[in-house]
Each structure stands twice: as C-alpha cells, then as structure tokens.
Design an enzyme around this catalytic site. Structure first.
Site, PDB file in Angstrom:
ATOM      1  N   ASP A 179      40.032  35.342  30.211  1.00  0.00           N
ATOM      2  CA  ASP A 179      38.936  35.782  31.067  1.00  0.00           C
ATOM      3  C   ASP A 179      38.360  37.030  30.399  1.00  0.00           C
ATOM      4  OD1 ASP A 179      37.214  36.809  32.922  1.00  0.00           O
ATOM      5  OD2 ASP A 179      38.567  36.690  34.618  1.00  0.00           O
ATOM      6  N   HIS A 180      37.185  36.882  29.784  1.00  0.00           N
ATOM      7  CA  HIS A 180      36.674  37.986  28.970  1.00  0.00           C
ATOM      8  C   HIS A 180      36.396  39.236  29.798  1.00  0.00           C
ATOM      9  CE1 HIS A 180      32.818  36.127  30.283  1.00  0.00           C
ATOM     10  NE2 HIS A 180      32.368  37.358  30.235  1.00  0.00           N
ATOM     11  N   HIS A 242      36.379  35.585  37.403  1.00  0.00           N
ATOM     12  CA  HIS A 242      36.101  36.973  37.023  1.00  0.00           C
ATOM     13  C   HIS A 242      36.316  37.976  38.153  1.00  0.00           C
ATOM     14  CE1 HIS A 242      34.677  35.309  33.393  1.00  0.00           C
ATOM     15  NE2 HIS A 242      33.435  35.081  33.746  1.00  0.00           N
TER      16      HIS A 242
END
Length: 494
Positions: A179-180, A242
C-alpha cells in the site's frame, strides 16, 4: 545499508506501473547506493520484447521523469533483462527457470528473488501457483518474496479466497501486500511524532481529542480509467485500503518494540476494534456520491456518467464519507470522520486531530480550537494550530500556527513511497505491509457498505469541483462539527 544480492522479477513489466513507478524507484535506489551492485531486474510479460528493447523502453521512461547522467543510466540499464511469458499458462513459466539460474549465477544472488505482481488482480492467484509448479517459490536456495498490489480482493468473500490461493504456495512471511500510502514519509513520521514525544502521546485519547478527520481528496476525475474505476468505486479504490490503514496508524497503541510483528499486531487490533456498521449506520452515518458535470476555472468538465468507459446507468460512487468509532479504552466515544472522492476542489490527503476546547473560555467565547494537521500529500507537512493574543487592546484570542514542511529538509534524501517499500521488501522488513488478519478485518468492516450499495442504497449527486454532496456536510454537522476545507498546498496557513 545496502540490500542483499537479489533478482527482482516484475510481472506485468510492459505495463504503466512498471515504467512510471517501479523502474524509476529502483533507479533512484541504485543512484543513491541503496541497492547492492549485484542485483538484476527481470521484466516478465506477454509482449514479445528482448533485453535490449526492454532496456530502451525503460531508458526512455527514465529520461522523461528522472535526473540522470549517461554513465549512471547505462550502468543501471545493464542490470535490466526481459523474458516473454504467457502469464496465464503454467507450462510457459518453465522459461523462467533457466533465465533465473543464469541471473542468480551472474550476480551471485544465492537464489534471493523478489516477485512483483504488477498485473490485473485476476492473476494474483494464478502467478503464485504457476511459480510453484516449477519450484520457484521454494526457499532452499535463498529467500523468495512476493509483492501483491491492491486490491486484495473485491469483497470479504473474494479476499478470503485470494488469501487461500496465495497461501497454498507462499507462507505469510513471504507475502508483501503493498500500500504505497504507508510508504509516505509523513505516515511513518506520525508514529514517531506520537511515540517519541511526551507532548502528544498523553493527549492522544478520548479525554483530550474531540474528533479525528481523515481526508483523501483528488481534483481529477477518473480520466482514462473509467472502465476500471466503475468496478471499484471510492470505497474500494481508496477507503478500504489506503484510508483505513491511515486510520489504524492514527489510532494504534504503542508497540512493545519497533519491529514488523509488533507494529502489525497493533494495526490489526485497531481493525478488529472498529465498531461494526449496523443498518442504522449505513443509512445515517454514510454518504455516497457521484460527481456531475460542472464548470471549473472556466472549463467544462464531464460528469461521471459521461466519462469514457462508464455505463450510462452506473451507480458507482466517486465520493464517500463515513462516521465510525473504535471500541476500546483509548478511543471510546471519539468519532472518526473519513471522506474520499474524485473531482473535489484539491488533491490532498491529510489527518486532522481536533482537540477538545478548554472547559471554560476565559478570553473569548470564540477561542480557536487546537488542531494538529498532518499532511500526507501533496506537500508533506505538519501544522499545529492554537490560540494567542491578538495584537491590540483586550484579550481576544487569534488562531496561529507552527508549521513544518518536509521540503525544508533540503539536505536530507527522502525516499518516495515506492522506493521505501521496495527497499523494505528486499530487506525483508514487513512493517509497512498489510498482514492477512488486518486485511480480512478491514473487508469485514466495509462489507455492510457493499451490501447497502448492492441493495440500492442512495447515491447523492455533487457538482464537480465541490467538496461532495450537501449530505456529507449534514453528516458531520449533526454533532456540531465541520469538515476542514484544505487547499492543495501547505502554506503558512492553510
């Protein structure tokens, strides 16, 4: 500290993510000396490319986006290789066996391999099985790790099915769900801010915090991704992964020690402590919206239903706002308001901690409330708002701020999200990657929202360029609170 000697295998290497994010991230890690000299990148996709054509494509991508020198660029690209494989055909993966043996020998990697699935989600269960058919998942000759891009499933049922599929061939310690957002410096600094400062942690609870606001806003529409986005929507695209992960970082307890297991234990506890959404919650504490055509800065923009690839009768939400609570000692009774959407006035992701007002306003009935604003993107920063005396006669309080911007750290090398996460995966540090129990708990929490949509729950309209439906304003106003309306830039006062 450099990484182990290893080979990075990118499935879907001819796709957008590879040339836009992954190769630039690896290039910058190489440029600053964070990669071992003995590394290789093997691109894998259906496209009939060879080593030279793949290198040339990646070279062009790097020249467009990165600061390069001919010497460094040539040296990096010499580590790039390519193998055409039908990624849906297990037999075709046999081509990888001699190719990887060649690279492991040339770069003395001891068999260490990082697999990155930059592919459509339909292949997330296929690729591990095909690798295992040729023994490419076995760790007898070095570590084998696999990075899974989001989405981790489409709902609670498919997430569980995907988990079973991958775990048939890879152990949990080998699986890195990326998950950036968690790779962003400000998200990580949130933990340091809380747990290393005696100023904040004693106040980080229901006794001093009135409510928490988390916003993930995008100014653009769905662009050319209408077909993909329509099968996802704001809830799956942003909230379930996110923003719930960010919420967990805000709310988690201090870990006993700073390591992957302890940190991820605390994240999972938050996910399990989210108060389950009832029918009343989805009807009264949830707002779903869809943007309509409008004029922004003198330019006409399309509504969602007019976007390319979007069905004319689509009920996919491009906005959602939710009031939720965490049922534990620290947060009992503190509402968390989370919203995300497309075609909003600014591109911004931020956390706002609203502290309770003083019990007796001595100096002004309208004294400013204390707020801690943590900007995740685009201008990573932290701002503390509090009241001071307004110059002049009397004792009127005025809101002032103390601000810190990461851009001011001119002498520091701040890694991008993908740089940080790729580096951690190569080092075997899973701290910032989602663990299976937290993923399942997140899907379980949001399943009532999916059920509500499936049952024909209301989708409100909102004009492109506004902060979402009026119903979202009413949602937070019911308790006398308001959404912050941030700009896209973190200035001295935003």
């Amino acid at each position: 500290m450099q990484t182990d000697n290893n080979c990075i295998v990118i499935f879907g290497a001819s796709g957008d993510l590879t040339h836009r994010k992954l190769i630039p991230a690896l290039y910058n890690l190489y440029k600053i000396g964070r990669l071992s000299e003995n590394f290789s990148v093997l691109g894998v996709a259906r496209s009939e490319l060879n080593d030279e054509t793949f290198r040339e494509k990646m070279r062009e991508a790097l020249l467009e986006t990165e600061e390069t020198t001919p010497e460094t660029l040539d040296a990096f690209c010499s580590h790039l290789y390519y193998q055409a494989v039908n990624t849906s055909d297990a037999a075709d993966y046999g081509k990888l066996v001699p190719r990887l043996e060649e690279l492991h020998t040339k770069y003395q990697t001891n068999g260490n391999t990082l697999y990155y699935m930059s592919t459509p989600p339909s292949l997330y269960g296929v690729i591990p099985e095909c690798l295992a058919a040729h023994g490419l998942n076995e760790e007898k000759d070095g570590w084998k790790r696999i990075i899974v891009e989001k989405p981790f499933g489409y709902d609670e049922k498919t997430a569980q099915e995907l988990d079973v599929q991958i775990h048939r061939f890879f152990e949990e310690h080998q699986i890195y769900r990326i998950d950036h957002y968690l790779g962003k410096e400000t998200v990580q600094n949130l933990l340091v801010l809380r747990f290393s400062n005696g100023l904040f942690e004693p106040l980080w609870n229901r006794n001093y915090i009135d409510y928490v606001e988390i916003t993930g806003a995008e100014a653009i529409g769905v662009e050319e991704r209408g077909g993909y986005y329509d099968g996802s929507g704001a809830m799956r695209d942003m909230f379930q992964n996110h923003l719930l992960q960010v919420l967990a970082m805000v709310a988690m307890e201090p870990p006993a020690i700073i390591n992957a297991n302890s940190m991820r234990d605390e994240v999972a506890k938050v996910m399990h402590s989210l108060r389950p959404l009832t029918q009343d919650d989805v009807e009264h504490n949830l707002v779903l919206g869809q943007y309509t055509a409008a004029e922004i800065d003198g330019k006409e923009v399309k509504g969602y239903l007019q976007e390319k690839g979007v069905p004319a009768n689509s009920r996919t939400e491009t906005f959602m706002a939710l009031r939720c609570e965490i049922e534990n000692w620290r947060w009992a009774g503190v509402p968390f308001y989370v919203r995300t959407g497309k075609r909003l006035p600014a591109r911004v992701t931020e956390i706002v901690i609203h502290f309770k007002t003083t019990p007796h306003p001595v100096f002004s009935q309208n004294a400013p409330e204390n707020k801690l604003i943590i900007r995740i993107q685009p201008d990573e920063a932290i701002s503390m708002r509090f009241g001071l005396k307004k110059p002049g006669a009397g004792f009127e309080a005025k809101e002032v701020s103390m601000d810190f911007r990461y851009a001011d750290l001119a002498d520091e090398q701040v890694l991008t999200a993908y740089e940080r996460l790729l580096l951690d995966a190569m080092k075997g540090d899973a701290t910032l990657f989602a663990r299976t129990d937290a993923v399942h708990a997140a899907w379980k929490f949001v399943q009532p929202i999916l059920d509500y949509k499936e049952a024909g729950g209301r989708i409100y309209e909102y004009e492109a360029g506004t902060w979402g439906p009026i119903a979202a304003e009413k949602l937070i106003a019911k308790s006398g609170r308001v959404w912050r309306k941030p700009s896209g830039k973190m200035k001295k006062k935003v």
